[in-house]
Structure formats: structure tokens, C-alpha cells
Write a protein that holds these residues in place. Structure first.
Motif, PDB file in Angstrom:
ATOM      1  N   ALA A  56       0.839  -1.202   0.000  1.00 44.18           N
ATOM      2  CA  ALA A  56       0.000   0.000   0.000  1.00 44.18           C
ATOM      3  C   ALA A  56       0.877   1.256   0.000  1.00 44.18           C
ATOM      4  O   ALA A  56       0.617   2.213  -0.740  1.00 44.18           O
ATOM      5  CB  ALA A  56      -0.937  -0.003   1.205  1.00 44.18           C
ATOM      6  N   GLY A  57       1.937   1.256   0.806  1.00 45.00           N
ATOM      7  CA  GLY A  57       2.854   2.393   0.844  1.00 45.00           C
ATOM      8  C   GLY A  57       3.575   2.578  -0.479  1.00 45.00           C
ATOM      9  O   GLY A  57       3.754   3.707  -0.956  1.00 45.00           O
ATOM     10  N   ARG A 116       1.154   4.082  -2.931  1.00 46.72           N
ATOM     11  CA  ARG A 116       0.949   5.514  -2.649  1.00 46.72           C
ATOM     12  C   ARG A 116       2.134   6.315  -3.209  1.00 46.72           C
ATOM     13  O   ARG A 116       1.947   7.355  -3.832  1.00 46.72           O
ATOM     14  CB  ARG A 116       0.822   5.763  -1.143  1.00 46.72           C
ATOM     15  N   HIS A 117       3.344   5.816  -2.973  1.00 48.20           N
ATOM     16  CA  HIS A 117       4.531   6.501  -3.474  1.00 48.20           C
ATOM     17  C   HIS A 117       4.508   6.569  -5.007  1.00 48.20           C
ATOM     18  O   HIS A 117       4.798   7.616  -5.587  1.00 48.20           O
ATOM     19  CB  HIS A 117       5.805   5.793  -3.000  1.00 48.20           C
ATOM     20  N   ARG A 130       2.003   6.600  -7.010  1.00 45.86           N
ATOM     21  CA  ARG A 130       1.023   7.595  -7.479  1.00 45.86           C
ATOM     22  C   ARG A 130       1.606   9.004  -7.461  1.00 45.86           C
ATOM     23  O   ARG A 130       1.260   9.837  -8.282  1.00 45.86           O
ATOM     24  CB  ARG A 130      -0.246   7.538  -6.625  1.00 45.86           C
ATOM     25  N   GLN A 131       2.520   9.274  -6.532  1.00 44.91           N
ATOM     26  CA  GLN A 131       3.083  10.615  -6.391  1.00 44.91           C
ATOM     27  C   GLN A 131       4.431  10.791  -7.097  1.00 44.91           C
ATOM     28  O   GLN A 131       4.860  11.919  -7.305  1.00 44.91           O
ATOM     29  CB  GLN A 131       3.259  10.943  -4.914  1.00 44.91           C
TER      30      GLN A 131
END
Length: 121
Positions: A24-25, A28-29, A31-32
């Protein structure tokens, strides 16, 4: 900024993401982070190409004489002739081996790129 490890990107490209916090982390990374997103996109394309490769995708089939010599070297009996265009288990194994080689090359390149990025930071 700590980027996603290339080995982890490969696992994600292979579709091995889990519901765990680590994945999940990483997602998230990604995506950014444009760089990690581009690497994942590239690895996903390699995985898709490898999984959808067909025998006709190979540059050229080895000549029949090559297979006859290999077979002769392994067995005293001559190989049975096969119909033109018929795909054998050997053809499928060759395709699998080439696909695995392509994937290994992509993984090696990703790993090296990750090491280079860590050094140049």
C-alpha cells in the motif's frame, strides 16, 4: 525521497501486490512519484509482452537441421518428421525459455538502475 525498490516494482508488475502496508505504501509513493510510476509502467509492459508472446513473435525458428542434430546427439533414433507449421513441446519450451530470458534481462536492468539511482541519489 526513498523510491520503491526495483525488486518490489517487479513484484507489483507481476501482479503480486497484497493488501499489506508495504505494498500500500509503495503504491501511494508510485502515485506521487513520476520516476517510479514510469519504471512500474515499463516493467508492466515487459511482463505483459512476455506473457502474451507467441512462437511467431520469435525472430526466426531455428532450422530443422539444428533440431535433428540435437535430437541425434541425444538419441540414437532419428526424429519423426513433423508437419509444416506444427508446434511441438520443444517449440513451447523454447518460447518459455526466451520469455524467461527476456524477463530476467528486464529484472537485471531494473536492479542495476536501482543501484545506480541509490549511488547518484
Amino acid at each position: 525521497m526513498t523510491h520503491v525498490d526495483p525488486a518490489h516494482l517487479v513484484e507489483l508488475a507481476l501482479g503480486h501486490a497484497t493488501a499489506g502496508e508495504e505494498d500500500a505504501g509503495a503504491l501511494r509513493h508510485i502515485r506521487q512519484c513520476g520516476r517510479c510510476r514510469d519504471e512500474l509502467r515499463t516493467m508492466t509492459r515487459v511482463v505483459t509482452a512476455a506473457r502474451t508472446a507467441q512462437l511467431v513473435d520469435l525472430p526466426a525458428a531455428p532450422p530443422e537441421r539444428v533440431w535433428r542434430r540435437i535430437t541425434h546427439g541425444l538419441s540414437p533414433e532419428p526424429p519423426a518428421p513433423r508437419a509444416p507449421g506444427a508446434h511441438t513441446k520443444r517449440d513451447r519450451l523454447l518460447l518459455t525459455a526466451l520469455t524467461a530470458t527476456a524477463l530476467a534481462a528486464a529484472l537485471t536492468a531494473a536492479h542495476r538502475a536501482g543501484r545506480l539511482r541509490r549511488r547518484t541519489g
